[in-house]
Motif scaffolding. Structure first.
Motif, mmCIF file in Angstrom:
data_model
loop_
_atom_site.group_PDB
_atom_site.id
_atom_site.type_symbol
_atom_site.label_atom_id
_atom_site.label_comp_id
_atom_site.label_asym_id
_atom_site.label_seq_id
_atom_site.Cartn_x
_atom_site.Cartn_y
_atom_site.Cartn_z
ATOM 1 N N ALA A 1 3.946 12.043 -31.614
ATOM 2 C CA ALA A 1 5.418 11.690 -30.642
ATOM 3 C C ALA A 1 4.566 12.497 -29.222
ATOM 4 N N MET B 1 2.051 9.039 -28.040
ATOM 5 C CA MET B 1 2.608 8.081 -27.894
ATOM 6 C C MET B 1 3.476 8.060 -27.108
ATOM 7 N N GLN B 2 3.994 8.947 -26.281
ATOM 8 C CA GLN B 2 4.439 9.304 -24.733
ATOM 9 C C GLN B 2 3.342 9.291 -24.649
ATOM 10 N N LEU C 1 1.821 5.695 -23.819
ATOM 11 C CA LEU C 1 3.064 5.118 -22.461
ATOM 12 C C LEU C 1 2.072 5.057 -22.027
ATOM 13 N N TRP D 1 -0.881 11.466 -38.580
ATOM 14 C CA TRP D 1 -0.792 9.781 -37.942
ATOM 15 C C TRP D 1 -1.195 9.232 -38.566
ATOM 16 N N LEU E 1 6.417 0.274 -27.706
ATOM 17 C CA LEU E 1 7.885 0.683 -27.960
ATOM 18 C C LEU E 1 7.914 0.288 -29.301
ATOM 19 N N GLN F 1 6.510 3.360 -31.626
ATOM 20 C CA GLN F 1 7.185 3.759 -31.365
ATOM 21 C C GLN F 1 9.237 4.122 -31.842
ATOM 22 N N ARG F 2 9.139 2.950 -32.106
ATOM 23 C CA ARG F 2 9.958 2.794 -32.853
ATOM 24 C C ARG F 2 10.204 2.582 -34.250
ATOM 25 N N ARG G 1 12.623 5.357 -33.367
ATOM 26 C CA ARG G 1 13.478 5.821 -31.593
ATOM 27 C C ARG G 1 13.686 4.316 -31.527
#
Length: 231
Positions: free
Chosen positions: A97, A100-101, A104, A178, A222, A225-226, A231
């Motif tokens: 997580a 990914m932040q 982005l 991961w 994105l 991430q989803r 999300r």
């Protein structure tokens, strides 16, 4: 540096075997400080690993101070590994997580550099990675070439600081957590979507279309991430 830590910096069996071999031979003194290592080509052929994988292994050992590389002379053993497993804890503490932040925030900035400095050779490597990933028969093979594409994007920035940041991201991607998330989430339909996004990204970069490339990267990340976290 333990065998587990070695396996986190490479994907293929040949590269893992090379990493284990070098660490063990340096640790037991067979490869003593000052000894020159074989050339990349020789290591690639001996361990059935790509030249890129060999460079990643050597880059990791260099970052840990075990070897030094002298332009025009070769690669030499510089130190014996410490017996404590402290090295690598920082990477191991980074969650998918958190990765990914960071991606982005960082990766949408790549097109501004690539459209300025990317070369025909850079774009040819990107095309090769895409073609290999599309032909991949397994998730592991797809992930390998997906990672190779990200490496090619980093190289195409021609910015060593950015390359080092993205190399750290690659190391986190190679951790077990991961991989488990990606394997669970990567359906055939999602893989096709990723491949289409990769194609669109590289085409935009070739056209020096920074705005479209940035948009594609953001949509791609994105989507990942989803798919990974719902999300």
């Amino acid at each position: 540096m333990s065998e587990i830590e070695v396996s986190q910096v490479v994907r293929t069996n040949g590269a893992k075997e090379l990493a284990r071999y070098l660490v063990e031979e340096i640790s037991n003194g067979t490869l003593a400080v000052g000894i020159k290592l074989p050339a990349e080509r020789e290591l690639s052929e001996r361990f059935n690993a790509s030249r890129g994988a060999v460079r990643r292994v050597l880059g990791e050992l260099k970052s840990r101070g075990l070897i030094t590389q002298v332009v025009g002379s070769g690669t030499f053993v510089a130190a014996v590994p410490e017996t404590t497993p402290a090295a690598g804890k920082g990477i191991g503490a980074i969650s998918p997580a958190e990765l990914m932040q960071a991606r982005l925030l960082i990766e949408p900035m790549l097109p501004s550099l690539i459209v300025q400095y990317g070369t025909p050779q850079d774009f040819a490597r990107m095309d090769e990675c895409i073609e290999r990933s599309e032909a991949a028969k397994t998730v592991e093979e797809f992930e390998h070439w997906d990672g190779a594409l990200h490496e090619a994007l980093a190289v195409a920035t021609h910015n060593n600081f950015i390359r080092q940041i993205l190399e750290l991201a690659t190391q986190v991607r190679e951790q077990g957590e991961w991989g488990r998330l990606k394997q669970r989430s990567l359906t055939p339909e999602r893989r096709t979507t990723y491949e289409d996004q990769h194609r669109a990204l590289v085409n935009a970069l070739k056209d020096r279309d920074e705005a479209t490339a940035r948009q594609v990267i953001e949509q791609h990340l994105l989507q990942i991430q989803r798919n990974l976290f719902g999300r």
